[in-house]
Design a protein around this motif. Structure first.
Motif, PDB file in Angstrom:
ATOM      1  N   VAL A  17       0.784  -0.935  -0.066  1.00 21.27           N
ATOM      2  CA  VAL A  17       0.188  -0.240   0.149  1.00 21.27           C
ATOM      3  C   VAL A  17       1.068   1.126   0.136  1.00 21.27           C
ATOM      4  CG1 VAL A  17      -1.581  -1.082   1.056  1.00 21.27           C
ATOM      5  CG2 VAL A  17      -0.089   0.125   2.173  1.00 21.27           C
ATOM      6  N   PRO A  18       0.341   2.142  -0.616  1.00 17.13           N
ATOM      7  CA  PRO A  18       1.833   3.154  -0.707  1.00 17.13           C
ATOM      8  C   PRO A  18       1.758   3.989   0.688  1.00 17.13           C
ATOM      9  CG  PRO A  18      -0.355   3.507  -2.727  1.00 17.13           C
ATOM     10  CD  PRO A  18      -0.321   2.680  -1.719  1.00 17.13           C
ATOM     11  N   VAL A  19       2.577   4.714   1.047  1.00 17.53           N
ATOM     12  CA  VAL A  19       3.004   5.170   2.724  1.00 17.53           C
ATOM     13  C   VAL A  19       1.255   6.593   2.974  1.00 17.53           C
ATOM     14  CG1 VAL A  19       4.251   7.200   0.398  1.00 17.53           C
ATOM     15  CG2 VAL A  19       4.755   6.947   3.258  1.00 17.53           C
ATOM     16  N   GLU A  20       1.373   6.846   3.415  1.00 14.38           N
ATOM     17  CA  GLU A  20       0.743   7.004   4.489  1.00 14.38           C
ATOM     18  C   GLU A  20       0.728   7.885   5.268  1.00 14.38           C
ATOM     19  OE1 GLU A  20      -2.940   5.193   4.232  1.00 14.38           O
ATOM     20  OE2 GLU A  20      -3.444   4.944   2.296  1.00 14.38           O
ATOM     21  N   ASP A  21       0.226   9.269   5.579  1.00 13.01           N
ATOM     22  CA  ASP A  21       0.083   9.692   6.973  1.00 13.01           C
ATOM     23  C   ASP A  21       0.549   8.430   8.618  1.00 13.01           C
ATOM     24  OD1 ASP A  21       1.059  12.286   6.064  1.00 13.01           O
ATOM     25  OD2 ASP A  21      -0.998  12.913   6.342  1.00 13.01           O
ATOM     26  N   ARG A  22      -0.601   7.927   8.155  1.00 11.31           N
ATOM     27  CA  ARG A  22      -0.513   6.292   9.710  1.00 11.31           C
ATOM     28  C   ARG A  22       0.981   5.762   9.581  1.00 11.31           C
ATOM     29  NH1 ARG A  22      -1.889   1.791   7.726  1.00 11.31           N
ATOM     30  NH2 ARG A  22      -2.795   1.683   5.230  1.00 11.31           N
ATOM     31  N   HIS A  23       1.661   6.252   8.881  1.00 11.88           N
ATOM     32  CA  HIS A  23       2.678   4.842   9.227  1.00 11.88           C
ATOM     33  C   HIS A  23       3.728   5.126   9.810  1.00 11.88           C
ATOM     34  CE1 HIS A  23       1.309   3.754   4.419  1.00 11.88           C
ATOM     35  NE2 HIS A  23       1.139   2.478   5.857  1.00 11.88           N
ATOM     36  N   ALA A  24       3.231   6.874   9.911  1.00 12.37           N
ATOM     37  CA  ALA A  24       4.421   7.218  10.762  1.00 12.37           C
ATOM     38  C   ALA A  24       4.208   6.424  12.635  1.00 12.37           C
ATOM     39  CB  ALA A  24       4.439   8.861  11.328  1.00 12.37           C
ATOM     40  N   ASP A  25       3.410   6.513  12.815  1.00 14.41           N
ATOM     41  CA  ASP A  25       3.226   5.279  14.101  1.00 14.41           C
ATOM     42  C   ASP A  25       4.181   3.992  14.143  1.00 14.41           C
ATOM     43  OD1 ASP A  25       1.159   7.068  15.110  1.00 14.41           O
ATOM     44  OD2 ASP A  25      -0.682   6.121  14.183  1.00 14.41           O
ATOM     45  N   LEU A  26       4.128   3.081  12.781  1.00 17.28           N
ATOM     46  CA  LEU A  26       5.225   1.831  12.449  1.00 17.28           C
ATOM     47  C   LEU A  26       6.516   2.586  12.521  1.00 17.28           C
ATOM     48  CD1 LEU A  26       3.004   0.446   9.599  1.00 17.28           C
ATOM     49  CD2 LEU A  26       2.968  -0.246  11.767  1.00 17.28           C
ATOM     50  N   ALA A  58       8.929  10.670   2.507  1.00 13.61           N
ATOM     51  CA  ALA A  58       8.901   9.660   1.901  1.00 13.61           C
ATOM     52  C   ALA A  58       7.496  10.697   1.335  1.00 13.61           C
ATOM     53  CB  ALA A  58       8.154   8.412   2.378  1.00 13.61           C
ATOM     54  N   LEU A  59       6.404  11.647   1.537  1.00 13.95           N
ATOM     55  CA  LEU A  59       5.654  11.687   1.213  1.00 13.95           C
ATOM     56  C   LEU A  59       6.045  12.650  -0.033  1.00 13.95           C
ATOM     57  CD1 LEU A  59       3.219  11.640   3.700  1.00 13.95           C
ATOM     58  CD2 LEU A  59       2.823  11.121   1.625  1.00 13.95           C
ATOM     59  N   GLY A  65       7.448  12.464  -7.891  1.00 12.40           N
ATOM     60  CA  GLY A  65       8.412  11.704  -8.502  1.00 12.40           C
ATOM     61  C   GLY A  65       9.257  11.154  -8.074  1.00 12.40           C
ATOM     62  N   LYS A  66      10.398  11.396  -7.087  1.00 10.77           N
ATOM     63  CA  LYS A  66      11.850  10.678  -6.710  1.00 10.77           C
ATOM     64  C   LYS A  66      11.933   9.428  -6.493  1.00 10.77           C
ATOM     65  CE  LYS A  66      13.508  15.879  -6.781  1.00 10.77           C
ATOM     66  NZ  LYS A  66      14.024  16.731  -6.147  1.00 10.77           N
ATOM     67  N   GLY A  67      10.876   9.157  -5.662  1.00 11.39           N
ATOM     68  CA  GLY A  67      11.320   7.793  -5.159  1.00 11.39           C
ATOM     69  C   GLY A  67       8.980   7.773  -4.240  1.00 11.39           C
ATOM     70  N   PHE A  68       9.589   6.361  -4.347  1.00  8.21           N
ATOM     71  CA  PHE A  68       8.039   5.641  -3.853  1.00  8.21           C
ATOM     72  C   PHE A  68       7.875   4.645  -3.116  1.00  8.21           C
ATOM     73  CE2 PHE A  68       8.752   7.382  -8.145  1.00  8.21           C
ATOM     74  CZ  PHE A  68       8.089   7.967  -8.279  1.00  8.21           C
ATOM     75  N   SER A  69       7.561   5.070  -1.881  1.00 11.33           N
ATOM     76  CA  SER A  69       7.428   4.130  -0.815  1.00 11.33           C
ATOM     77  C   SER A  69       6.209   3.186  -1.004  1.00 11.33           C
ATOM     78  CB  SER A  69       7.885   4.693   0.085  1.00 11.33           C
ATOM     79  OG  SER A  69       9.428   5.425   0.808  1.00 11.33           O
ATOM     80  N   ALA A  80       1.202  -4.349   9.031  1.00  8.61           N
ATOM     81  CA  ALA A  80       2.293  -4.126   8.379  1.00  8.61           C
ATOM     82  C   ALA A  80       3.305  -4.899   9.384  1.00  8.61           C
ATOM     83  CB  ALA A  80       1.784  -2.682   8.774  1.00  8.61           C
ATOM     84  N   LEU A  81       4.293  -5.354   7.438  1.00 11.83           N
ATOM     85  CA  LEU A  81       5.453  -5.557   8.653  1.00 11.83           C
ATOM     86  C   LEU A  81       6.769  -5.365   7.437  1.00 11.83           C
ATOM     87  CD1 LEU A  81       4.304  -9.253   8.228  1.00 11.83           C
ATOM     88  CD2 LEU A  81       4.160  -8.237  10.070  1.00 11.83           C
ATOM     89  N   ALA A  82       6.925  -4.496   6.543  1.00 11.23           N
ATOM     90  CA  ALA A  82       8.041  -3.771   5.885  1.00 11.23           C
ATOM     91  C   ALA A  82       7.575  -2.592   5.263  1.00 11.23           C
ATOM     92  CB  ALA A  82       8.377  -5.208   5.657  1.00 11.23           C
ATOM     93  N   ARG A  83       8.295  -1.809   5.029  1.00 11.68           N
ATOM     94  CA  ARG A  83       8.274  -0.818   3.663  1.00 11.68           C
ATOM     95  C   ARG A  83       9.646  -0.901   3.243  1.00 11.68           C
ATOM     96  NH1 ARG A  83      12.101   3.527   3.617  1.00 11.68           N
ATOM     97  NH2 ARG A  83      10.969   5.536   2.415  1.00 11.68           N
ATOM     98  N   VAL A  84       9.169  -0.781   1.823  1.00  8.16           N
ATOM     99  CA  VAL A  84       9.864  -1.096   0.632  1.00  8.16           C
ATOM    100  C   VAL A  84       9.484   0.619  -0.226  1.00  8.16           C
ATOM    101  CG1 VAL A  84       8.816  -2.290  -1.082  1.00  8.16           C
ATOM    102  CG2 VAL A  84      11.149  -1.896  -1.460  1.00  8.16           C
ATOM    103  N   GLU A  85      11.114   0.696  -0.822  1.00 13.29           N
ATOM    104  CA  GLU A  85      10.589   1.906  -1.721  1.00 13.29           C
ATOM    105  C   GLU A  85      12.298   1.547  -2.990  1.00 13.29           C
ATOM    106  OE1 GLU A  85      12.395   6.640  -1.080  1.00 13.29           O
ATOM    107  OE2 GLU A  85      13.419   5.353  -0.723  1.00 13.29           O
ATOM    108  N   ALA A  86      11.517   1.914  -4.323  1.00 13.04           N
ATOM    109  CA  ALA A  86      11.963   2.136  -5.509  1.00 13.04           C
ATOM    110  C   ALA A  86      11.948   3.747  -5.530  1.00 13.04           C
ATOM    111  CB  ALA A  86      10.908   1.991  -5.918  1.00 13.04           C
ATOM    112  N   ARG A  87      13.373   4.064  -6.154  1.00 15.66           N
ATOM    113  CA  ARG A  87      13.759   5.420  -6.352  1.00 15.66           C
ATOM    114  C   ARG A  87      14.615   6.151  -7.029  1.00 15.66           C
ATOM    115  NH1 ARG A  87      16.046   4.941  -0.759  1.00 15.66           N
ATOM    116  NH2 ARG A  87      17.981   4.397  -1.418  1.00 15.66           N
TER     117      ARG A  87
END
Length: 231
Positions: A17-26, A58-59, A65-69, A80-87
């Motif tokens: 799922v695309p990065v959102e504000d709520r992911h700060a808690d994670l 990240a947002l 358009g420089k990086g997509f988390s 939610a168990l992980a985060r991946v970013e392509a940039r």
């Protein structure tokens, strides 16, 4: 971008799922574990606001358009168990970089293998860049073993300045788009990844169309704590 960023991407065991504000808690929760911070090149958040600033960054990268988390949620539990970013590389034009963070509770389950496949696919097939690099801390044997096992080439060592002073020694691994298409893409096409194709997603088509494809066809690495990311 070749495909829609909001497509319901997935790996065999994870929804992305695309990065959102709520992911700060994670990020705040994960950073409370000293093991998590060992291989992450960042200034460990000391207050929740610093974790929010990490997500804000990240947002902003997404919007520019420089990086997509993407955050990875278990298909079974929804956790939610992980985060991946392509940039896009901050230092080299036309080069992609992949980084990931895995919650300590999800280590040693082979999730880094699935996320590395996805990160490389995103760089090559969605961003359409010709080469991708992934850094692993020299002391992070699991990540180094994983990347070499997937066929990435060691490019050399570099010293990366740490936020708190000093340097961390990194190993840089690279792969070209042609190598990915020959070595890894055929495995993904026979595995249970949810990815768009030219046939399933045409301009103006419903992006909820999914092309499921089988179980991951690579040997899982036992230790997959791939937290070596330039953050």
């Amino acid at each position: 971008m070749r495909f829609d960023l909001e497509f319901p991407y997935g790996t065999p065991r994870l929804r992305l799922v695309p990065v959102e504000d709520r992911h700060a808690d994670l990020i705040w929760e994960w950073s409370r574990d000293p093991r998590f911070n060992k291989h992450v090149l960042w200034r460990q958040p000391q207050i929740p606001l610093q974790a929010k600033l990490f997500i804000d960054k990240a947002l902003a990268a997404w919007e520019s358009g420089k990086g997509f988390s993407y955050f990875a949620e278990s298909r079974q539990t929804g956790e939610a168990l992980a985060r991946v970013e392509a940039r896009r590389s901050r230092r080299r034009n036309g080069i992609a970089e992949v980084g990931m963070l895995i919650a300590p509770k999800a280590w040693n389950q082979g999730l880094a293998t699935e996320l590395t496949y996805f990160g490389l696919w995103f760089c090559f097939e969605n961003m359409e860049l010709e080469a991708a690099a992934i850094d692993a801390g020299s002391a992070n044997g699991a990540s180094n073993h994983l990347l070499q096992g997937l066929g990435l080439h060691p490019l050399g060592e570099q010293d990366f300045p740490l936020a708190d002073g000093g340097y961390a020694r990194l190993n840089r691994f690279v792969m070209t788009r042609d190598e990915f298409r020959v070595r890894l893409l055929p495995l993904m096409e026979t595995a249970d990844y949810e990815l768009p194709t030219e046939e399933t997603v045409q301009p103006g088509a419903d992006v909820t169309v999914i092309e499921p494809v089988g179980e991951i066809a690579v040997v899982e690495q036992e230790a997959a704590a791939a937290n070596a990311e330039q953050l």
